[in-house]
Write an enzyme that holds these catalytic residues in place. Structure first.
Site, PDB file in Angstrom:
ATOM      1  N   PRO A 291       0.835  -1.218   0.000  1.00 52.49           N
ATOM      2  CA  PRO A 291       0.000   0.000   0.000  1.00 52.49           C
ATOM      3  C   PRO A 291       0.861   1.256   0.000  1.00 52.49           C
ATOM      4  CG  PRO A 291       0.069  -0.976   2.194  1.00 52.49           C
ATOM      5  CD  PRO A 291       0.782  -1.935   1.279  1.00 52.49           C
ATOM      6  N   CYS A 361       1.793  29.639 -15.112  1.00 58.82           N
ATOM      7  CA  CYS A 361       1.493  30.264 -16.401  1.00 58.82           C
ATOM      8  C   CYS A 361       1.115  29.194 -17.419  1.00 58.82           C
ATOM      9  CB  CYS A 361       2.695  31.072 -16.869  1.00 58.82           C
ATOM     10  SG  CYS A 361       2.325  32.165 -18.240  1.00 58.82           S
ATOM     11  N   GLU A 362       0.000  28.543 -17.165  1.00 58.91           N
ATOM     12  CA  GLU A 362      -0.530  27.481 -18.015  1.00 58.91           C
ATOM     13  C   GLU A 362      -2.052  27.516 -17.945  1.00 58.91           C
ATOM     14  OE1 GLU A 362       0.885  25.170 -19.930  1.00 58.91           O
ATOM     15  OE2 GLU A 362       2.992  25.542 -19.414  1.00 58.91           O
TER      16      GLU A 362
END
Length: 439
Positions: A291, A361-362
Site C-alpha cells: 500500500p 502560467c498554463e
C-alpha cells in the site's frame, strides 16, 4: 463534504486536523502547506496488518514510498512495523538516512542502474524485485564480483489489467514492467535465477493497477500466478516462499469513489491464496502487499491562500490560489478530481460555484472545476483534501516556484518535517555563465 481521519470543524468554524486549527497552521507555516494526519496513517498501517495477524498468515506490508517519501515519513512507517518499497537510488538513500532496517527494504524499478544495484548490495537490503533479463544478468554479475548472495522476487505480468472497476484478461500484457506470464519469459527467468548461486529466488511479484475499488483483479492475478507455479513445481523443483500481490488499493477523492476497507482487500486475498494452494497442492506462501496511496493519500490536505478572482459572465467564476500544478500535477496530468472546503469558514454554506485555478502560467493549471463554496474572498484559506499521495513526490519548481513545506499533525501538535524551499534553494545548483551575478 465527508471529512477523513481526525479532521473536524471546530467551534470557530475552522477546519481542524490532528487537533490543530488549520488557520493557525497557515499563520505559522505559510501557504501553500501540506498537512498530514499522522493518526490516520497509523490507523491505516494497522488495518492492513490486522487481518494477516488475525488469520495467522506470514506477511510483509511494505509502504510504497513513491507515494510520499521523506526521512520523517519513513521513520513513522518503521514505527508502525511496516516494510518499505523503494524504486530509485534517491528513495533508497532516503531510507538509509532515516535508518530504516535494511532487511525490510524491497527495491523495485524497471531500469535500475549498476550504481543503484551496487548501493542496494552494499547496504544488504532485504529483497530486490527483478524486472527484466538485463537486470537479472547484471545483478548476478555484481553479486559474483562481491561474492554476495541476495534475495530476489521476479516481477511477472499476469495478463490482468485493472481499470478501477473493470478487469481485462489478455493473452499477453503490454507493459514496460516484468516478465510475461504467458509467452515463456517468466519460465526462462525462473530457470536463470535458479541456476545462479548468488540469487536466492524467494518468489514472485505482480502489480495490476492503481486506485482499485474491488478485489477481483487481485484474486485473478493470484490464481494465474499460482497456476503457473503448479506447472513449474515438477519442472524446476521450486515453489515460492513469497507471493507479492502488489498495491493499488483505492481511496476516496470525491463522492464518486467507493473504496473497500483495508481489511477486506487483505482478507479476500488471503482466502483466495489459501483456496488455490490447497487445490493445487502447493505450500502456503508468505503474502506481501504494497500500500502507498492507501496509507497516505487521504491523510494529506493542502492549504492554499485565495488570491485573485475572475468572472466570465454566464460562463464561469475563477478563483486563484497561491499554488497549483507545481505542488499538485495530478489534475493536469491525469484529470484527477478533488474536493475542497473553505478552511477558515468551514461551517458556512456554499453560495457560489467556482473553479479553482493555480498560479502557474498554463491554461491547464486548474485544480478543481465547479466547486461549491461560500463567496470566496482574498486571503481566505482553501483546504484541498486527499493530497497526501503523489503531490509532494511529483512537485516541481515550474515557473521557479519553491516547493511547499510539509507538516505532521497529531494530538494537537504540529511538527515541520520538510522545510519550505527558498529562492536561494532555486539557484543553489546553478553555475553562472558570466561574472555579472549576485551569486
Amino acid at each position: 463534504m465527508q471529512l477523513s481521519g481526525t479532521a473536524t470543524i471546530n467551534r470557530k468554524g475552522h477546519l481542524e486536523i490532528g487537533g490543530c486549527d488549520t488557520v493557525k497552521l497557515a499563520e505559522k507555516y505559510g501557504t501553500p502547506l501540506y498537512v498530514y494526519d499522522v493518526a490516520l496513517i497509523r490507523k491505516r498501517a494497522r488495518a492492513f496488518q490486522y487481518m494477516f495477524e488475525k488469520l495467522g498468515v506470514k506477511h510483509q506490508v511494505a509502504y510504497a514510498s513513491k507515494a510520499f517519501s521523506s526521512v520523517a515519513m519513513l521513520q513513522l512507517v518503521h514505527e508502525e512495523g511496516l516494510s518499505l518499497d523503494v524504486v530509485s537510488g534517491g528513495e533508497l538513500y532516503t531510507a538509509i538516512v532515516a535508518n530504516f532496517p535494511a532487511e525490510k527494504i524491497h527495491f523495485h524499478g524497471n531500469n535500475k542502474s549498476e550504481e543503484e544495484l551496487k548501493m542496494a548490495l552494499d547496504h544488504q537490503i532485504g529483497c530486490i524485485v527483478v524486472d527484466n533479463f538485463h537486470e537479472l544478468h547484471m545483478l548476478h554479475h555484481l553479486c559474483q564480483l562481491k561474492n554476495q548472495k541476495v534475495n530476489i522476487l521476479l516481477r511477472v505480468t499476469p495478463g490482468i489489467e485493472a481499470h478501477t472497476h473493470d478487469y481485462i484478461s489478455t493473452g499477453q500484457e503490454d507493459s514496460k514492467f516484468g516478465f510475461d506470464l504467458q509467452n515463456g519469459q517468466s519460465e526462462t527467468a525462473v530457470a536463470l535465477a535458479l541456476e545462479s548461486k548468488f540469487l536466492n529466488l524467494l518468489g514472485f511479484h505482480c502489480h495490476i493497477g492503481s486506485q482499485i475499488f474491488e478485489t477481483t483483479g487481485f484474486l485473478l492475478a493470484a490464481r494465474k500466478i499460482l497456476g503457473k507455479v503448479s506447472e513449474w513445481k515438477d519442472i524446476y523443483q521450486f515453489t515460492p516462499e513469497v507471493l507479492n500481490l502488489g498495491g493499488g488499493f483505492g481511496i476516496r477523492y470525491t463522492d464518486e469513489d467507493k473504496p473497500l476497507p483495508p481489511e477486506q482487500y487483505v482478507e479476500e486475498m488471503i482466502l483466495e491464496v489459501k483456496r488455490e494452494t490447497k487445490r493445487l497442492a502447493l505450500p502456503m506462501p508468505e503474502i506481501w502487499i504494497e500500500p502507498g496511496r492507501s496509507l497516505v493519500g487521504d491523510a494529506g490536505t493542502t492549504l492554499y491562500s485565495i488570491g485573485s478572482r475572475k468572472e466570465v459572465p454566464d460562463i464561469r467564476k475563477y478563483v486563484a490560489v497561491d499554488g497549483g500544478m507545481n505542488d499538485n500535477i495530478r489534475p493536469a496530468l491525469y484529470g484527477a478530481k478533488y474536493d475542497a472546503i473553505m478552511a477558515n469558514r468551514a461551517d458556512e454554506k456554499p453560495k457560489e460555484v467556482v473553479s479553482i485555478a493555480g498560479k502557474c502560467c498554463e491554461t491547464g493549471d486548474m485544480l478543481i472545476w465547479d466547486l461549491p463554496l461560500p463567496e470566496a474572498e482574498t486571503n481566505d484559506l482553501l483546504a484541498v483534501f486527499c493530497t497526501g499521495a503523489y503531490c509532494y513526490s511529483m512537485a516541481s519548481n515550474y515557473n521557479r516556484i519553491p516547493r511547499p513545506p510539509v507538516v505532521f499533525v497529531e494530538n494537537g501538535t504540529s511538527r515541520l518535517i520538510i522545510k519550505r524551499e527558498t529562492y536561494d534553494d532555486l539557484v543553489r545548483l546553478d553555475i553562472p555563465y558570466s561574472e555579472k551575478t549576485t551569486i
